[in-house]
Design a protein around this motif. Structure first.
Motif, mmCIF file in Angstrom:
data_model
loop_
_atom_site.group_PDB
_atom_site.id
_atom_site.type_symbol
_atom_site.label_atom_id
_atom_site.label_comp_id
_atom_site.label_asym_id
_atom_site.label_seq_id
_atom_site.Cartn_x
_atom_site.Cartn_y
_atom_site.Cartn_z
ATOM 1 N N GLU A 102 0.830 -1.212 0.000
ATOM 2 C CA GLU A 102 0.000 0.000 0.000
ATOM 3 C C GLU A 102 0.863 1.261 0.000
ATOM 4 O OE1 GLU A 102 -2.503 -0.351 3.362
ATOM 5 O OE2 GLU A 102 -3.798 -1.920 2.487
ATOM 6 N N GLN A 103 1.943 1.250 0.775
ATOM 7 C CA GLN A 103 2.826 2.421 0.808
ATOM 8 C C GLN A 103 3.480 2.651 -0.549
ATOM 9 O OE1 GLN A 103 5.772 2.204 3.836
ATOM 10 N NE2 GLN A 103 6.710 4.171 3.346
ATOM 11 N N MET A 104 3.910 1.561 -1.213
ATOM 12 C CA MET A 104 4.540 1.711 -2.525
ATOM 13 C C MET A 104 3.547 2.222 -3.560
ATOM 14 S SD MET A 104 6.696 -1.866 -2.335
ATOM 15 C CE MET A 104 7.564 -1.745 -3.879
ATOM 16 N N LEU A 105 2.289 1.756 -3.505
ATOM 17 C CA LEU A 105 1.278 2.241 -4.447
ATOM 18 C C LEU A 105 0.955 3.709 -4.205
ATOM 19 C CD1 LEU A 105 -1.150 -0.837 -4.494
ATOM 20 C CD2 LEU A 105 0.375 -0.090 -6.326
ATOM 21 N N MET A 106 0.928 4.114 -2.942
ATOM 22 C CA MET A 106 0.666 5.521 -2.636
ATOM 23 C C MET A 106 1.807 6.404 -3.134
ATOM 24 S SD MET A 106 -0.981 5.159 1.183
ATOM 25 C CE MET A 106 -0.922 6.923 1.442
ATOM 26 N N GLU A 107 3.046 5.950 -2.998
ATOM 27 C CA GLU A 107 4.171 6.747 -3.487
ATOM 28 C C GLU A 107 4.176 6.830 -5.013
ATOM 29 O OE1 GLU A 107 7.667 5.075 -1.867
ATOM 30 O OE2 GLU A 107 7.270 5.726 0.191
ATOM 31 N N LEU A 108 3.686 5.784 -5.681
ATOM 32 C CA LEU A 108 3.597 5.815 -7.132
ATOM 33 C C LEU A 108 2.382 6.591 -7.638
ATOM 34 C CD1 LEU A 108 4.588 2.128 -8.013
ATOM 35 C CD2 LEU A 108 5.925 4.180 -8.457
ATOM 36 N N GLY A 109 1.483 6.984 -6.725
ATOM 37 C CA GLY A 109 0.288 7.719 -7.129
ATOM 38 C C GLY A 109 -0.774 6.844 -7.736
ATOM 39 N N VAL A 110 -0.812 5.567 -7.371
ATOM 40 C CA VAL A 110 -1.807 4.643 -7.907
ATOM 41 C C VAL A 110 -2.932 4.504 -6.896
ATOM 42 C CG1 VAL A 110 -2.213 2.295 -8.746
ATOM 43 C CG2 VAL A 110 -0.024 3.419 -9.192
ATOM 44 N N ASP A 111 -4.160 4.540 -7.384
ATOM 45 C CA ASP A 111 -5.320 4.399 -6.511
ATOM 46 C C ASP A 111 -5.367 2.982 -5.953
ATOM 47 O OD1 ASP A 111 -7.604 4.730 -5.131
ATOM 48 O OD2 ASP A 111 -8.927 4.960 -6.868
ATOM 49 N N LEU A 112 -5.673 2.862 -4.660
ATOM 50 C CA LEU A 112 -5.718 1.547 -4.030
ATOM 51 C C LEU A 112 -6.942 0.762 -4.456
ATOM 52 C CD1 LEU A 112 -4.555 2.437 -0.397
ATOM 53 C CD2 LEU A 112 -3.175 1.598 -2.308
ATOM 54 N N ASN A 113 -8.015 1.426 -4.831
ATOM 55 C CA ASN A 113 -9.248 0.767 -5.267
ATOM 56 C C ASN A 113 -9.680 1.370 -6.602
ATOM 57 O OD1 ASN A 113 -9.580 -0.880 -2.900
ATOM 58 N ND2 ASN A 113 -10.208 0.973 -1.802
ATOM 59 N N PRO A 114 -9.053 0.991 -7.709
ATOM 60 C CA PRO A 114 -9.412 1.562 -9.006
ATOM 61 C C PRO A 114 -10.733 0.994 -9.528
ATOM 62 C CG PRO A 114 -7.746 -0.109 -9.300
ATOM 63 C CD PRO A 114 -7.957 0.027 -7.832
#
Length: 431
Positions: free
Chosen positions: A308-320
């Motif tokens: 989750e932290q890596m996705l947030m740093e990449l700017g990717v939505d956790l629930n697309p």
């Protein structure tokens, strides 16, 4: 008559209320008799009569003499015995088993058994004692005439006896028969007794030192197994990363055509530990695409938080939005990120172990037990590399196995914590 029978059948005693069944069973027998006034033992129960005395005549016994055939002195003894067994042999004489000691003639001794270290009188004395004491060589050595003959040890007596037995067996054997010749290694027996004596005469300090060395050997073997296991896990991760990269390149280069169903199911073998293995929903009925985005239970909480932290740093939505293409791409991205996280964690562990080994090697080099380090180059982070001559490679492996305590998982996690956080901040850069 019928009424009297019914009245007798109805005369039964009921168990009082509050009394246990076992206690009630002790009061009456199976025949519902009244309890006895005095303790008695007339019931059979689990007991059996030891002797059944009848009206037959008693067999007569007689005080009679007997001789033991195993004795050669003709001694006469007396005991009670049944009159019908008078004149029979002593029954325990069959248990007298004697060892068959070979007998040699004067001609055989002069031709085959002559030895400069042994005289014929001494050899005859040895075989006489062997017959008397049934090859109990400790007793033979105790009864040996050391004043008249040369002083011999137990191993010397055994060696001489079995050597003569082997010679006589070879001489008297028929041609073409397989012989079981007794062989006695006197040198091995002497070394065994010497080693046993040294083991018995050890001091408490030597016993403690041996136990300490055994414990250290077990620790070394445990550390070796742990290193081999970590090496295998790291190799699996590297293979999984290479396989995933090749698979992505093949999918990009391949034309988008409908292939047969058999070829679609054929996928390159990827280790189960690589990335995330999402379950396939093949059951009948309606399913949601969002269920395919749910992480399996095999992924731990630590990996989930890091993901989750890596996705947030990449700017990717956790629930697309769960469209077909987005679900596939999102799952592939998370699988690659988890694989990257595992690779970075393994890399941090290897860096920590390398640093610990370098410190141990420097400490031993300062102590003078091995040669100094030779610096070949420096890494990008400023740490110097290790360079050791080829002739000292085996020495280093031995030092690594022996020196230092094993790295426990908790200590590795504490030391590697900072390296993992740094790896999570830059997930797009491969080590």
């Amino acid at each position: 008559q019928k009424k009297s029978k019914k009245s007798s059948e109805t005369l039964t005693f009921k168990r009082p209320e509050g009394m246990h069944r076992e206690v009630y069973a002790l009061l009456y027998s199976d025949k519902k008799d009244a309890p006895p006034l005095l303790p008695s033992d007339t019931t059979q129960g689990y007991r059996t009569v030891k002797a059944k005395l009848g009206s037959k005549k008693v067999r007569p016994w007689k005080w009679m003499p007997f001789t033991n055939p195993a004795r050669k002195d003709g001694a006469m003894f007396y005991h009670w015995r049944r009159a019908a067994e008078e004149g029979k042999d002593y029954p325990f004489a069959r248990f007298n088993k004697t060892v068959q000691v070979p007998v040699y003639s004067e001609q055989e001794y002069q031709m085959y058994l002559h030895d400069d270290a042994w005289t014929k009188a001494e050899t005859d004395h040895l075989f006489d004692l062997a017959r008397r004491f049934d090859l109990r060589f400790v007793v033979i050595h105790d009864r040996y005439d050391h004043q008249q003959f040369k002083k011999r040890s137990v191993e010397d007596l055994k060696e001489r006896y079995y050597h003569i037995c082997a010679k006589l067996a070879n001489i008297r054997a028929a041609p073409g028969t397989d012989l079981k010749i007794p062989v006695f290694d006197a040198g091995h027996e002497r070394r065994r007794k010497e080693q046993l004596e040294r083991l018995y005469n050890r001091t408490p300090e030597q016993v403690a030192e041996e136990e300490y060395l055994i414990q250290e050997l077990r620790k070394i073997e445990t550390r070796k197994k742990e290193r081999e296991k970590r090496t295998q896990d790291l190799q699996k991760l590297i293979t999984a990363a290479d396989t995933t990269t090749e698979q992505r390149r093949a999918e990009r280069k391949a034309p988008k055509k409908k292939l047969p169903q058999k070829k679609e199911t054929e996928k390159p073998a990827v280790p189960e530990t690589a990335g995330i293995k999402f379950p396939d929903f093949k059951s009948a009925g309606v399913t949601l695409r969002s269920q395919r985005m749910k992480l399996p239970s095999s992924v731990g909480q630590k990996k989930i938080k890091a993901l989750e932290q890596m996705l947030m740093e990449l700017g990717v939505d956790l629930n697309p939005m769960p469209t077909e293409e987005i679900v596939q791409m999102f799952n592939e991205l998370r699988s690659d990120l988890v694989l990257l996280y595992e690779l970075k964690q393994a890399f941090a562990n290897c860096e920590y172990e390398l640093q610990m080994l370098r410190h141990r090697y420097e400490a031993l080099a300062k102590a003078g037990s091995i040669g100094p380090l030779s610096v070949e180059g420096a890494h990008a982070d400023g740490q110097t590399g290790l360079g050791i001559e080829e002739g000292k490679g085996d020495t280093k492996d031995q030092i690594i196995d022996v020196v230092g305590a094993p790295l426990t998982p908790n200590s590795v996690r504490r030391k590697v914590g900072g390296a993992e956080q740094g790896a999570l901040r830059s997930p797009t850069q491969m080590p």
